[in-house]
Design an enzyme around this catalytic site. Sequence first.
Site, PDB file in Angstrom:
ATOM      1  N   CYS A 129      -0.446   4.179   2.080  1.00 35.39           N
ATOM      2  CA  CYS A 129      -0.262   4.017   3.537  1.00 35.39           C
ATOM      3  C   CYS A 129       1.201   4.222   3.945  1.00 35.39           C
ATOM      4  O   CYS A 129       1.480   4.798   4.996  1.00 35.39           O
ATOM      5  CB  CYS A 129      -0.657   2.609   3.987  1.00 35.39           C
ATOM      6  N   ASP A 130       2.143   3.748   3.135  1.00 32.37           N
ATOM      7  CA  ASP A 130       3.537   3.636   3.613  1.00 32.37           C
ATOM      8  C   ASP A 130       4.544   4.559   2.937  1.00 32.37           C
ATOM      9  O   ASP A 130       5.712   4.575   3.338  1.00 32.37           O
ATOM     10  CB  ASP A 130       4.019   2.176   3.432  1.00 32.37           C
ATOM     11  N   CYS A 184       0.844  -1.202   0.000  1.00 34.63           N
ATOM     12  CA  CYS A 184       0.000   0.000   0.000  1.00 34.63           C
ATOM     13  C   CYS A 184       0.879   1.252   0.000  1.00 34.63           C
ATOM     14  O   CYS A 184       1.371   1.677   1.052  1.00 34.63           O
ATOM     15  CB  CYS A 184      -0.929  -0.006   1.215  1.00 34.63           C
TER      16      CYS A 184
END
Length: 304
Positions: A134-135, A131
């Site tokens: 997200c990261d 992701c």
Amino acid sequence: MLYDMIFIGGGVAALGGSIYAKRYNMETLILTDTLGGTITQTHLVENYPGFPSVTGQELAEHLIEHAKANNVEIRQGSRVNRVTKEGDTFKIEYGKEILESRTVVLATGTTYRKLGVPGEEELKGRGVSYCATCDAGFFKGKNVIMVGGGDSAVKESLILAEHAAHVTIVYRKSEFSKAEPINLARMEATENISTKLSTNVTEIIGETKVEKVKFDTGEEMAVDGVFIEIGRIPITSMFDELNLEKNEKGEIIVNPMSETSVPGCYSAGDITDMEWKQAIGGVAQGTKAAYMGFSFISAQKLKS
Ligand SMILES: Cc1cc2nc3c(=O)[nH]c(=O)nc-3n(C[C@H](O)[C@H](O)[C@H](O)COP(=O)(O)OP(=O)(O)OC[C@H]3O[C@@H](n4cnc5c(N)ncnc54)[C@H](O)[C@@H]3O)c2cc1C
């Protein structure tokens, strides 16, 4: 209590469908582990009509708000483990509870596909991510690769490039045939993105975190992060006892009105055999499921 329609899953397909179900005056319930679903994993949605540019999280929040404004009952926090049909009633095991409904809409979406190479599992969360939205922030000033070449891979490389020093998109094919042209143009115009085509990653290497990758060309590349966006796998095991017709990818086969092979059971979104997996398509399938469920229940009531 016997519900009229239970949506299983809390992504856009279920949320969109639930609004219509409630407007058809059906006793409607959404059962999900988490709300919002896969769309929350993207930093940018520019192709959902009516919302020229939003984050995936924002789009999900609009849908959740809209469902709540229509008094859709939503339960989250447990998983659906089993669905059976006994007579005309669907029984849904949600955590420790059993809920009953006249109709169900299966909308549990997908999970990410793994590369299946040595090092991937061991270094997951230590440089290997599925992701980018997200990261990406963890890779400020670092060198990363994005494995994949569909629209999601190309688009998510753009958010990676905002943080990383350099992003290399590694794709097994010789050209990007599935990405939206606008995202490809942006990728090409981004100085710190380069591409490595007709290449497969064969190994991810690192002691305690990702240090390098090996390619099938025999080359190695030093990297800090490996992002993988190579497609997704439908989540269907809890529906096995319904014996639904599925295609060779394990996706639930639906007709254009979201009906599955089991009467009263509908399906919507990425879990289905819909060729083109986008939020608008899943929402449309969810809303058609609501309409068909309403017609199904009305016909049953006329018979009895
Ligand atoms: C990186 C990326 C970028 C994307 N960009 C776009 C874009 O720009 N525009 C666009 O239109 N689409 C985009 N998509 C596609 C879009 O996100 C999906 O088509 C859409 O979110 C699918 O919705 P869904 O409701 O079918 O499934 P999901 O959103 O996956 O929702 C499934 C839900 O079911 C729940 N669930 C799963 N199993 C269980 C269980 N056993 N019990 C209870 N709940 C369960 C999950 O928690 C989740 O809430 C993108 C996808 C990705 C991965």
